[in-house]
Structure formats: structure tokens, C-alpha cells
Design a protein around this motif. Structure first.
Motif, PDB file in Angstrom:
ATOM      1  N   PRO A  56       0.879  -1.124   0.126  1.00 43.39           N
ATOM      2  CA  PRO A  56      -0.074  -0.065  -0.216  1.00 43.39           C
ATOM      3  C   PRO A  56       0.861   1.100  -0.201  1.00 43.39           C
ATOM      4  O   PRO A  56       2.093   1.107   0.193  1.00 43.39           O
ATOM      5  N   ALA A  57       0.168   2.516  -0.378  1.00 40.12           N
ATOM      6  CA  ALA A  57       0.751   3.699  -0.214  1.00 40.12           C
ATOM      7  C   ALA A  57       0.040   4.575   0.480  1.00 40.12           C
ATOM      8  O   ALA A  57      -1.224   4.631   0.358  1.00 40.12           O
ATOM      9  N   ASN A  58       0.526   5.567   1.187  1.00 39.69           N
ATOM     10  CA  ASN A  58      -0.198   6.719   1.784  1.00 39.69           C
ATOM     11  C   ASN A  58      -0.030   7.902   1.085  1.00 39.69           C
ATOM     12  O   ASN A  58       1.141   8.447   0.711  1.00 39.69           O
ATOM     13  N   VAL A  59      -1.374   8.447   1.017  1.00 41.02           N
ATOM     14  CA  VAL A  59      -1.198   9.505  -0.124  1.00 41.02           C
ATOM     15  C   VAL A  59      -2.259  10.596   0.425  1.00 41.02           C
ATOM     16  O   VAL A  59      -3.028  10.321   1.478  1.00 41.02           O
ATOM     17  N   ARG A  60      -2.450  11.726  -0.101  1.00 42.96           N
ATOM     18  CA  ARG A  60      -3.145  12.856   0.247  1.00 42.96           C
ATOM     19  C   ARG A  60      -3.702  13.547  -1.157  1.00 42.96           C
ATOM     20  O   ARG A  60      -2.936  13.910  -2.033  1.00 42.96           O
ATOM     21  N   LEU A  61      -5.015  13.662  -1.061  1.00 41.37           N
ATOM     22  CA  LEU A  61      -5.507  14.297  -1.925  1.00 41.37           C
ATOM     23  C   LEU A  61      -6.151  15.576  -1.705  1.00 41.37           C
ATOM     24  O   LEU A  61      -6.770  15.957  -0.759  1.00 41.37           O
ATOM     25  N   GLN A  62      -6.050  16.685  -2.661  1.00 35.93           N
ATOM     26  CA  GLN A  62      -6.264  18.076  -2.367  1.00 35.93           C
ATOM     27  C   GLN A  62      -7.361  18.471  -3.567  1.00 35.93           C
ATOM     28  O   GLN A  62      -6.829  18.534  -4.778  1.00 35.93           O
ATOM     29  N   ALA A  63      -8.457  18.890  -3.228  1.00 32.07           N
ATOM     30  CA  ALA A  63      -9.525  19.490  -4.471  1.00 32.07           C
ATOM     31  C   ALA A  63      -9.578  21.027  -4.235  1.00 32.07           C
ATOM     32  O   ALA A  63     -10.023  21.219  -2.873  1.00 32.07           O
ATOM     33  N   THR A  64      -9.469  21.495  -5.284  1.00 34.54           N
ATOM     34  CA  THR A  64      -9.739  23.077  -4.967  1.00 34.54           C
ATOM     35  C   THR A  64     -10.530  23.719  -6.400  1.00 34.54           C
ATOM     36  O   THR A  64     -10.629  22.976  -7.406  1.00 34.54           O
ATOM     37  N   LEU A  65     -11.474  24.470  -5.982  1.00 40.56           N
ATOM     38  CA  LEU A  65     -12.411  25.018  -6.991  1.00 40.56           C
ATOM     39  C   LEU A  65     -11.934  26.434  -7.200  1.00 40.56           C
ATOM     40  O   LEU A  65     -11.621  27.438  -6.392  1.00 40.56           O
ATOM     41  N   TRP A  66     -11.835  26.871  -8.519  1.00 39.71           N
ATOM     42  CA  TRP A  66     -11.312  28.031  -8.834  1.00 39.71           C
ATOM     43  C   TRP A  66     -12.194  28.877  -9.750  1.00 39.71           C
ATOM     44  O   TRP A  66     -12.746  28.430 -10.524  1.00 39.71           O
ATOM     45  N   LYS A  67     -12.148  30.290  -9.804  1.00 33.96           N
ATOM     46  CA  LYS A  67     -12.978  30.940 -10.635  1.00 33.96           C
ATOM     47  C   LYS A  67     -12.168  32.075 -10.973  1.00 33.96           C
ATOM     48  O   LYS A  67     -11.587  32.976 -10.182  1.00 33.96           O
ATOM     49  N   ASN A  68     -11.384  32.312 -12.233  1.00 30.18           N
ATOM     50  CA  ASN A  68     -10.647  33.478 -12.703  1.00 30.18           C
ATOM     51  C   ASN A  68      -9.411  33.667 -11.915  1.00 30.18           C
ATOM     52  O   ASN A  68      -9.157  34.867 -11.417  1.00 30.18           O
ATOM     53  N   GLY A  69      -8.956  32.683 -11.433  1.00 30.30           N
ATOM     54  CA  GLY A  69      -7.688  32.912 -10.656  1.00 30.30           C
ATOM     55  C   GLY A  69      -7.993  32.941  -9.222  1.00 30.30           C
ATOM     56  O   GLY A  69      -7.023  32.971  -8.403  1.00 30.30           O
ATOM     57  N   LYS A  70      -9.077  32.711  -8.783  1.00 29.21           N
ATOM     58  CA  LYS A  70      -9.390  33.007  -7.475  1.00 29.21           C
ATOM     59  C   LYS A  70     -10.069  31.734  -6.870  1.00 29.21           C
ATOM     60  O   LYS A  70     -10.895  31.046  -7.427  1.00 29.21           O
ATOM     61  N   GLU A  71      -9.271  31.473  -5.731  1.00 29.69           N
ATOM     62  CA  GLU A  71      -9.853  30.295  -4.875  1.00 29.69           C
ATOM     63  C   GLU A  71     -11.088  30.086  -4.531  1.00 29.69           C
ATOM     64  O   GLU A  71     -11.427  31.189  -3.446  1.00 29.69           O
ATOM     65  N   ILE A  72     -12.000  29.510  -4.725  1.00 22.35           N
ATOM     66  CA  ILE A  72     -13.595  29.436  -4.241  1.00 22.35           C
ATOM     67  C   ILE A  72     -13.832  28.632  -2.890  1.00 22.35           C
ATOM     68  O   ILE A  72     -14.278  28.879  -1.977  1.00 22.35           O
ATOM     69  N   ALA A  73     -13.148  27.371  -2.829  1.00 20.00           N
ATOM     70  CA  ALA A  73     -13.231  26.505  -1.840  1.00 20.00           C
ATOM     71  C   ALA A  73     -12.299  25.291  -2.103  1.00 20.00           C
ATOM     72  O   ALA A  73     -11.617  25.173  -3.443  1.00 20.00           O
ATOM     73  N   GLY A  74     -12.057  24.645  -1.099  1.00 20.70           N
ATOM     74  CA  GLY A  74     -10.940  23.444  -1.188  1.00 20.70           C
ATOM     75  C   GLY A  74     -10.860  22.696  -0.091  1.00 20.70           C
ATOM     76  O   GLY A  74     -11.670  22.984   1.064  1.00 20.70           O
ATOM     77  N   THR A  75     -10.743  21.286  -0.194  1.00 15.65           N
ATOM     78  CA  THR A  75     -10.598  20.433   0.792  1.00 15.65           C
ATOM     79  C   THR A  75      -9.555  19.412   0.869  1.00 15.65           C
ATOM     80  O   THR A  75      -8.952  19.382  -0.587  1.00 15.65           O
ATOM     81  N   SER A  76      -9.143  18.835   1.649  1.00 20.53           N
ATOM     82  CA  SER A  76      -8.032  17.717   1.648  1.00 20.53           C
ATOM     83  C   SER A  76      -8.331  16.136   2.344  1.00 20.53           C
ATOM     84  O   SER A  76      -9.170  16.411   3.307  1.00 20.53           O
ATOM     85  N   ARG A 121      -6.783  12.551   3.413  1.00 15.53           N
ATOM     86  CA  ARG A 121      -5.400  11.592   3.436  1.00 15.53           C
ATOM     87  C   ARG A 121      -6.130  10.161   3.096  1.00 15.53           C
ATOM     88  O   ARG A 121      -7.131   9.904   3.913  1.00 15.53           O
ATOM     89  N   LEU A 122      -5.607   9.152   2.651  1.00 15.68           N
ATOM     90  CA  LEU A 122      -6.034   7.875   2.401  1.00 15.68           C
ATOM     91  C   LEU A 122      -4.910   6.999   2.356  1.00 15.68           C
ATOM     92  O   LEU A 122      -3.443   7.276   2.116  1.00 15.68           O
ATOM     93  N   ARG A 123      -5.240   5.527   2.380  1.00 18.98           N
ATOM     94  CA  ARG A 123      -4.187   4.733   2.138  1.00 18.98           C
ATOM     95  C   ARG A 123      -4.619   3.712   0.742  1.00 18.98           C
ATOM     96  O   ARG A 123      -5.675   3.260   0.631  1.00 18.98           O
ATOM     97  N   ILE A 124      -3.821   3.777  -0.038  1.00 18.34           N
ATOM     98  CA  ILE A 124      -4.075   2.910  -1.375  1.00 18.34           C
ATOM     99  C   ILE A 124      -3.708   1.686  -1.253  1.00 18.34           C
ATOM    100  O   ILE A 124      -2.622   1.110  -1.049  1.00 18.34           O
ATOM    101  N   GLU A 125      -4.834   0.786  -1.120  1.00 16.51           N
ATOM    102  CA  GLU A 125      -4.619  -0.724  -1.001  1.00 16.51           C
ATOM    103  C   GLU A 125      -4.624  -1.436  -2.289  1.00 16.51           C
ATOM    104  O   GLU A 125      -3.996  -2.570  -2.620  1.00 16.51           O
ATOM    105  N   ASN A 126      -5.283  -0.833  -3.540  1.00 16.82           N
ATOM    106  CA  ASN A 126      -5.511  -1.481  -4.517  1.00 16.82           C
ATOM    107  C   ASN A 126      -5.133  -0.832  -5.756  1.00 16.82           C
ATOM    108  O   ASN A 126      -4.821   0.289  -5.857  1.00 16.82           O
ATOM    109  N   PRO A 127      -4.725  -1.579  -6.851  1.00 12.33           N
ATOM    110  CA  PRO A 127      -4.380  -0.889  -8.072  1.00 12.33           C
ATOM    111  C   PRO A 127      -5.317   0.114  -8.532  1.00 12.33           C
ATOM    112  O   PRO A 127      -4.983   1.409  -8.963  1.00 12.33           O
ATOM    113  N   GLU A 128      -6.625   0.077  -8.504  1.00 13.47           N
ATOM    114  CA  GLU A 128      -7.380   0.717  -8.828  1.00 13.47           C
ATOM    115  C   GLU A 128      -8.216   1.015  -7.589  1.00 13.47           C
ATOM    116  O   GLU A 128      -8.816   0.416  -6.930  1.00 13.47           O
ATOM    117  N   GLN A 129      -8.458   2.405  -7.516  1.00 17.93           N
ATOM    118  CA  GLN A 129      -9.380   2.763  -6.096  1.00 17.93           C
ATOM    119  C   GLN A 129     -10.079   4.075  -6.560  1.00 17.93           C
ATOM    120  O   GLN A 129      -9.625   4.958  -7.141  1.00 17.93           O
TER     121      GLN A 129
END
Length: 800
Positions: free
Chosen positions: A236-256, A258-266
Motif C-alpha cells: 500500500p501507499a499513503n497519499v493525500r488528495l487536495q481538491a480546489t475550486l477556482w474562478k478567474n484565478g481566485k480560489e473559491i473552496a478547497g478540501t483535503s 488523506r488515504l491509504r491506497i490498497e488496490n491498483p484501482e481505487q
């Protein structure tokens, strides 16, 4: 299966935004932003894209097997049609062969050590690639992208990619019918009709991101971001995903997360909340937002995926269609994506021009992609222009046997995955066009679509007897009916909506002519009878008006926008049912659509006739000549004298925003009088148009759609020409030969010289750039009897 075989398994899934900057999952170098898009913030810019374009420097070997030397062949740039095409008289026998393509490439230093994928946008209709002598699995089906992981097959130094492109009539949608090309109402010329790229990603990467708006009309609106991770190597691998919403260069919202990848497809889902004052996507204000997901390993950015989305709610209900909670009348046309000279291999710029014409000139708010998924360039333009889309799986009537139907299921799946981030798409066409009912098959297609995208409803066109059996054999969300009931102007009928289900007219008008005693004729050909050409706009106007008279009907998508090649009841292998011709030049039938726009946006006066007193109309347009306009009053002057004051015919067209005007224009034209039409809104004249019946002052009209192109060898623009009167109105049935001469870094793609009489006085070619060359192109046009216009000048900038 060997390791090498695993590394060449095809992936028919669109991983269409890529970027990476690591040779392993722990390497720390600057992360790259999504393929083909610029990040709104400078602080995230990477030094380069890890995408290698393979569009240039192909060798087209011709028909296989090759009798000549392996080094023989012509150098070509993609996209490419495998046989020369004209603007009529297409013959499938010219392309129904297996064709050879070959390209050599070197993997750049910054892509080595990464996972490598060969990605194909469109290959028509099947292909068997070979990389460095290693055969890759055959792929069948031409309208959706596919790719192969080739990490273990490339080598340092020169690599050789060979394609055997199968353009025969195959057992795969949309072809396959035992009737052959004459049994399908469009032709499918072959070739590598889209881009080819080599893409590099790290061992763990974001294969797909679905940005799914939810509860958009509520204060609790959110964006669900559904990520598909693909992992190779050590798990497995420990990773973090960060998602961000943008409009015209301005950050509107974001979230992050953490997860552990156990399978080749997840699959991993993130949710963006507290979105603030999000602006909704609509036809008049198509607001778009950027969504970016970044994959971190050891808190260092590894891979980034970027896409776009729009916040909107589109629902078909029993009492009509609703956009963002408000009832909305759908008004549109069907579109084929086939072009003269190119076939399906037109440039992105050319594809976008179709969307611009539909939205800005023909004033449609919706288009049906008939009868296959259409190019991403077109879909992107629809997002940006506010043009809603019915997206449809490939096919035409034939549903084949179990193997063929497996391809149908695959195509529905890949269509939804590719296009579900497009806010313009409001419905999935998961039935093959006008196919017989097959409840087991179409239950499955609906289930696939809804499992991948629960935000959109499903449909598929129905005809004839289906209205009688729909309660037991129809299994979609929206009943869409192809309703052809035309005889002569004033008698168009539209059937009432079925009870208890959302209802849409998916086709109407076409080129049917029951009054002539048969199903089809040539009535809307530009060089056909002007009297019958005038019927087209009236048929379209009446069909839309009748459909709008049913409160429960969501709207009508008429057949169709553009003429297209077909052997089914065609002439010169063409169907002339478009309101614009094959060159995308408006016919009289377009006059109705041109007028359906608020005059505050642009006033329109569009006569549904030619101002001509020639052999076919010696007494002019007739006693009931239609003029389509969005003005409140028209004043007509003939020879400088007031002829009539007109008002819109609201009695005959009670449900049309801007009904036509009718005038008695049966007059003596011996003196070649001029016509002036003045349009008024209130007491203010907002537009005046004049027309000359005297050909003595005619001139050659000559114009390009664009002034600047990219010198990449793929880019192109239309160059249109025709005979017009001294005021710029088309001259009916004008003849003569137009000869074009090009100077500079480009080529003319099209018939040159062109006999204008063959297409009623107007035509077009395309100017295509040459790879690696830039500068100025000048195109000169000469006519066999008219003065030459000024040359068209195009600036060719350095290719991307």
C-alpha cells in the motif's frame, strides 16, 4: 499474462487531463498542472507538460499490404482522412480498406522513468497498432478515445509506431448492418481522425476526476469530486488528495483528504462545501469553474488533474423542461459532425465554429449530437457558449447480436465518462438512434449511464409504432419522438405528448415531401427550385410553433443543421435537409432561426426568398412571400416607392416569439427594381436592408472565418466565397468559376477551381497550415466574369 503483455493492455477510458513531474512516487520535483490547460495560479506552474504530441511527421503508407518499399509514403499531419474527399459524390469503396500509418519518435528525457500511455482521440473505425514490433490489442469503434499503457515497450532512442487502420464496414457501432453503407443515413470515412499523444504519469496517478455539482439551487450546494486512482508498483501507499475550486484565478473552496491506497484501482470522493455565491451555468450566462485535484505523496505534489464544471440543474419533468428551477423551452437542431474534404478529420477550430453558428447565428439553445459522440472541441465550445447538448451513443437503427451489443454497452460507458464534466450535456442518448425496442439491452445502457452519472436523465429516439408499445417496451427517463408530419406549408402537424412522461421532439421536418408522392426529394438543395426552397423555413417555423403549443412538450430539435453525405435516398450521395449547406453556408431555411433572437441583442431581417426575376421566378417571390424578422413592423419599398407595411403573423404562429411577416411580392420585374426592407421596434428604425435584382453590379464575396491560425499543420479555417448583389445579398443560382491562388505557409483543402453553378452560387474551401511554418498567407480569388476582390490575409503564428 506476462509483464510485457500487462503493460500493453488497452484502456478505453478517457484520462484526458494529465501532468506529472516524478520518476517515482517519492521523487520531489515541481508538479505539473493538467494537460492542455493553464493553471490559474502562477505558484503551481510546472516547467513543462509531460505530454508529447504525435500529430506531426507521420508517414501515410496507403492501402495495406504495402507493395512498395517500407520507406515509401507521404508525410502527413493529424487529423487525417485516409482517402481524398470532395464535397459530394462520396463513395465508400474508396475508403473501405485497411490503411497503413507509421511514425517514429523519441521519448524525451523528462518522461523517462514514468508510466507511459499512447492515447488516441479518434481512429475510424478500427486499428491494430504495433509499437517497436510488438502488436497491441485491436481496438474497434471510431468515435471515442482509447489508450494503451506502453511503459515496458518503449526504448531509449528511436521508437516506431505503426497503425493498420481498418476503415471497412465492421461489426461495431455505428456500422455493422448487413445492408452496408446504403442502410445507414450517414457515411463514415476513415482515418486517424483525431490527435495522438504519448502521456507520462507517475506510478500512482489520477486517472479520472468527475466534478459533480449537487443541490445547486440550495444554500447547501456542494461539489462532489470523485477521483479514480491508478496505482502501480509497491502497495500500500499513503497519499493525500487536495481538491480546489477556482474562478478567474481566485480560489473559491478547497478540501483535503488523506488515504491509504490498497488496490491498483481505487475510487475516492471528496466534497467541497461553503461555495459562497456560486453563479449558475445557463444559456445566457454560461459560467464555468476550474476544478483541480492534486495527489500528494509524503506531502509533496506528485500529479495534478484539472477539469471544468458548471453549476446547473437540468430536469425533464412531465410538465416540461426546467433549467435551474425555471421552465425553459428547448429550441434546437440536430448536427452531424461530417465536413467536406475532411470527413471526420476537421480541426478543433472548425469544430468550434459549428457551435458558434448554432448558438450565435441560428440562436439554438440546444443541439442533438446525431448520431454519435462528437469532438471534445465542439463540446468545450458548447460549454462556453451556453449551448445545451443531447449526447448520443454511436449507431443508426441496427442493434446486431450479443457481440455488437457489448460494443454498445462499452460505448455508453466511455461516452458518459468522457463527457460527464460538461455542463452543456443535459441528457444521455443511450439508445441507438431509431432502433427497435430491446428492453434487456436498453435497461443495461440506462443502468450504466446512471451508475456513472446520476445527475442526468436518459433517452433515445423513438419512431412510428413505438408510441403504441412504449408502456411495455420503453425504459428511459424522457420519451423522445422523431415526428415527421409535413406536406405543404400551413399543414405541419406535431403529435401531442404522451401522458405521464417527460416528452421531447427529437427530430422533425427533415427533407420529407409526402406531397410529392415519395419520402424524400431534393427540395432544399441550394440550386434547387426557389419555390420549394422557401418551404423549408416555414416548415421549421410551423413545427417549432406547434410543439410550443403543448405545455407539456419540452421542446423540439429539428432535422437538421447542415447537409451531410448519405447513400440513403440521397442525391450525389448527399442529403440536403440542412438549414445550412455542407459548407455551413446558410440557406433560405436558416432565415427562421436567424430571426429568433431579442432585437436588443441584434435586429434581424431575413427574407425567405431570393430577390430575383430570372427564369425560375420571373414574377418575383410570389403572393405570400415570407420575411423572418424580430422587428415589430416592417416597411417595404420597391423601386424607391412604399409597397407595404407589414406586421408579424401572430394568428398563424401564436407560440412563436418572433413570427414571420408575409407580403405580396408578385410583381413585374422587367425594370429590375430594388427592394428595401426597413425594420422598426416601436417608432425607431433599427435596421434597413436592401436587395438588387440587377446582376450587372454583382460582385464576388470572399471571406475567411479567422484572421490568425497556428502553424502546427493541423489548424485550419474556412474560406467562403460566392456571388452577391451590390448590397451583399446572395445572388440566386449564380454561376461562373472561382479560382484560388495561395501565397505563404499553407495549403488549400478543397475543390479549386470551383464551378459555382453546382452549388447555387456559393461554396467554400479550407486553408490548412503547414507544420513548423509561420508568417503571412494571402489568398487571391478570381471569377470567370466578375472583378477580383481584395485578397484574404491570414497570420500564421508559431504552432503549439
Amino acid at each position: 499474462m506476462s509483464a510485457k503483455e500487462k503493460e500493453s493492455v488497452p484502456i478505453s477510458r478517457r484520462s484526458f487531463l494529465w501532468g506529472c513531474a516524478a520518476s517515482s512516487v517519492v521523487t520531489s520535483v515541481p508538479v505539473l498542472h493538467a494537460w492542455g490547460a493553464e493553471h490559474p495560479s502562477e505558484r503551481f506552474r510546472g516547467p513543462a507538460h509531460h505530454v508529447l504530441s504525435l500529430n506531426q511527421d507521420w508517414i501515410f503508407e496507403g492501402r495495406l499490404p504495402i507493395a512498395a518499399s517500407p520507406a515509401a509514403g507521404a508525410s502527413i499531419t493529424l487529423p487525417h482522412a485516409d482517402t481524398p474527399l470532395s464535397w459530394q459524390n462520396w463513395n465508400p469503396e474508396t475508403w473501405e480498406h485497411v490503411w497503413g500509418y507509421r511514425r517514429r519518435f523519441v521519448v524525451p528525457e523528462n518522461m523517462r522513468g514514468l508510466r507511459l500511455f499512447l492515447h488516441f482521440d479518434r481512429v475510424m473505425e478500427g486499428t491494430s497498432p504495433t509499437l517497436n514490433g510488438h502488436p497491441l490489442p485491436e481496438h474497434l469503434g471510431g468515435f471515442l478515445p482509447f489508450e494503451y499503457e506502453v511503459t515496458g515497450l518503449v526504448k531509449q532512442g528511436e521508437n516506431t509506431l505503426s497503425l493498420a487502420v481498418d476503415s471497412r464496414w465492421l461489426q461495431v457501432p455505428p456500422t455493422g448492418s448487413p445492408k452496408g453503407p446504403k442502410g445507414m443515413d450517414y457515411l463514415v470515412p476513415g482515418g486517424i481522425n483525431g490527435a495522438v499523444t504519448l502521456r507520462a504519469v507517475p506510478e500512482i496517478y489520477l486517472r479520472d476526476v468527475f466534478a459533480r455539482p449537487a443541490e445547486v439551487l440550495n444554500e447547501q450546494r456542494r461539489l462532489d469530486v470523485i477521483c479514480q486512482l491508478d496505482a502501480a508498483g509497491k502497495l500500500p501507499a499513503n497519499v493525500r488528495l487536495q481538491a480546489t475550486l477556482w474562478k478567474n484565478g481566485k480560489e473559491i473552496a478547497g478540501t483535503s483528504h488523506r488515504l491509504r491506497i490498497e488496490n491498483p484501482e481505487q475510487q475516492v470522493s471528496l466534497t467541497l462545501r461553503d461555495l459562497g455565491n456560486i453563479r449558475l451555468w445557463g444559456c445566457d450566462n454560461p459560467e464555468l469553474y476550474d476544478v483541480e485535484v492534486t495527489l500528494f505523496v509524503n506531502d509533496k505534489p506528485l500529479h495534478r488533474y484539472k477539469t471544468r464544471t458548471g453549476f446547473r440543474e437540468a430536469r425533464f419533468e412531465v410538465d416540461g423542461f426546467f433549467l435551474n428551477g425555471k421552465k425553459f423551452r428547448l429550441f434546437g437542431l440536430n448536427r452531424h459532425e461530417i465536413y467536406p474534404y475532411f470527413g471526420f478529420a476537421a480541426s478543433n477550430r472548425t469544430m468550434r465554429q459549428d457551435a458558434i453558428m448554432l448558438r450565435k447565428q441560428l440562436n439554438c439553445n440546444m443541439v442533438r449530437c446525431s448520431h454519435y459522440p462528437q469532438s471534445e472541441a465542439f463540446m468545450d465550445a458548447c460549454d462556453e457558449l451556453g449551448l445545451m447538448v443531447w449526447e448520443e451513443t454511436p449507431g443508426w437503427q441496427y442493434i446486431g447480436g450479443p457481440k455488437f451489443q457489448d460494443f454498445v454497452l462499452r460505448d455508453v460507458r466511455e461516452m458518459v465518462i468522457r463527457d460527464r464534466n460538461h455542463p452543456s450535456v443535459i441528457i444521455w442518448g443511450v439508445r441507438i438512434n431509431e432502433s427497435p425496442n430491446d428492453p434487456p439491452l436498453y435497461r443495461k445502457t440506462r443502468e450504466i449511464a446512471l451508475s456513472l452519472d446520476s445527475t442526468r436523465q436518459t433517452s433515445g429516439t423513438m419512431t412510428g409504432q413505438s408510441r403504441k408499445t412504449w408502456k411495455t417496451e420503453w425504459h428511459q427517463d424522457v420519451f423522445a419522438f422523431d415526428d415527421y408530419q409535413t406536406t405543404k406549408p400551413g399543414t405541419v402537424s406535431i403529435s401531442p405528448p404522451l401522458p405521464g412522461v417527460p416528452y421531447l421532439v427529437s427530430e422533425s421536418v427533415g427533407q420529407f415531401n409526402y406531397a410529392a408522392g415519395h419520402g424524400f426529394d431534393l427540395r432544399y438543395r441550394r440550386n434547387g427550385s426557389p419555390v420549394t426552397q422557401q418551404d423549408q423555413a416555414l416548415f421549421h417555423a410551423e413545427a417549432h410553433d406547434k410543439a410550443a403549443g403543448y405545455e407539456r412538450c419540452s421542446g423540439l430539435l429539428a432535422w437538421c443543421a447542415y447537409d451531410y453525405p448519405s447513400l440513403l435516398n440521397g442525391f450525389h450521395a448527399m442529403k440536403y435537409s440542412g438549414v445550412a449547406d455542407f459548407f455551413r453556408l446558410p440557406k433560405l431555411g436558416a432565415s427562421y432561426y436567424q430571426s429568433q433572437v431579442d432585437p436588443r441583442v441584434r435586429p434581424v431581417i431575413a427574407p425567405d426568398f431570393y430577390w430575383d426575376f430570372g427564369k425560375q421566378t420571373p414574377q418575383g417571390p410570389g403572393e405570400r412571400a415570407a420575411i423572418f424578422s424580430n422587428c415589430e413592423r416592417l416597411e417595404l419599398f420597391i423601386g424607391g416607392k412604399r409597397h407595404a407595411v407589414l406586421h408579424p403573423d401572430r394568428e398563424s404562429f401564436p407560440n412563436t416569439a418572433y413570427p414571420p411577416f408575409f407580403a405580396n411580392l408578385r410583381i413585374d420585374g422587367d425594370n429590375k427594381p430594388e427592394l428595401e426592407i426597413r425594420g422598426y421596434v416601436g417608432d425607431k428604425m433599427v435596421l434597413s436592408r436592401s436587395f438588387s435584382s440587377d446582376p450587372a453590379h454583382d460582385r464576388l464575396w470572399f471571406m475567411a472565418d479567422d484572421a490568425e491560425l497556428r502553424g502546427d499543420g493541423s489548424d485550419s479555417t474556412r474560406l467562403a466565397f460566392g456571388v452577391v448583389d451590390k448590397y451583399g445579398a446572395p445572388r440566386a443560382f449564380a454561376g461562373g468559376t472561382v479560382t484560388l491562388k495561395l501565397e505563404g505557409p499553407g495549403i488549400i483543402l478543397g475543390t479549386n477551381p470551383f464551378d459555382l453553378e453546382e452549388n447555387g452560387g456559393m461554396a467554400a474551401v479550407w486553408i490548412r497550415t503547414q507544420p513548423g511554418r509561420h508568417g503571412i498567407i494571402r489568398v487571391h480569388a478570381g471569377h470567370s466574369s466578375l472583378p477580383s476582390p481584395s485578397p484574404v490575409t491570414l497570420r500564421i503564428v508559431e504552432g503549439a
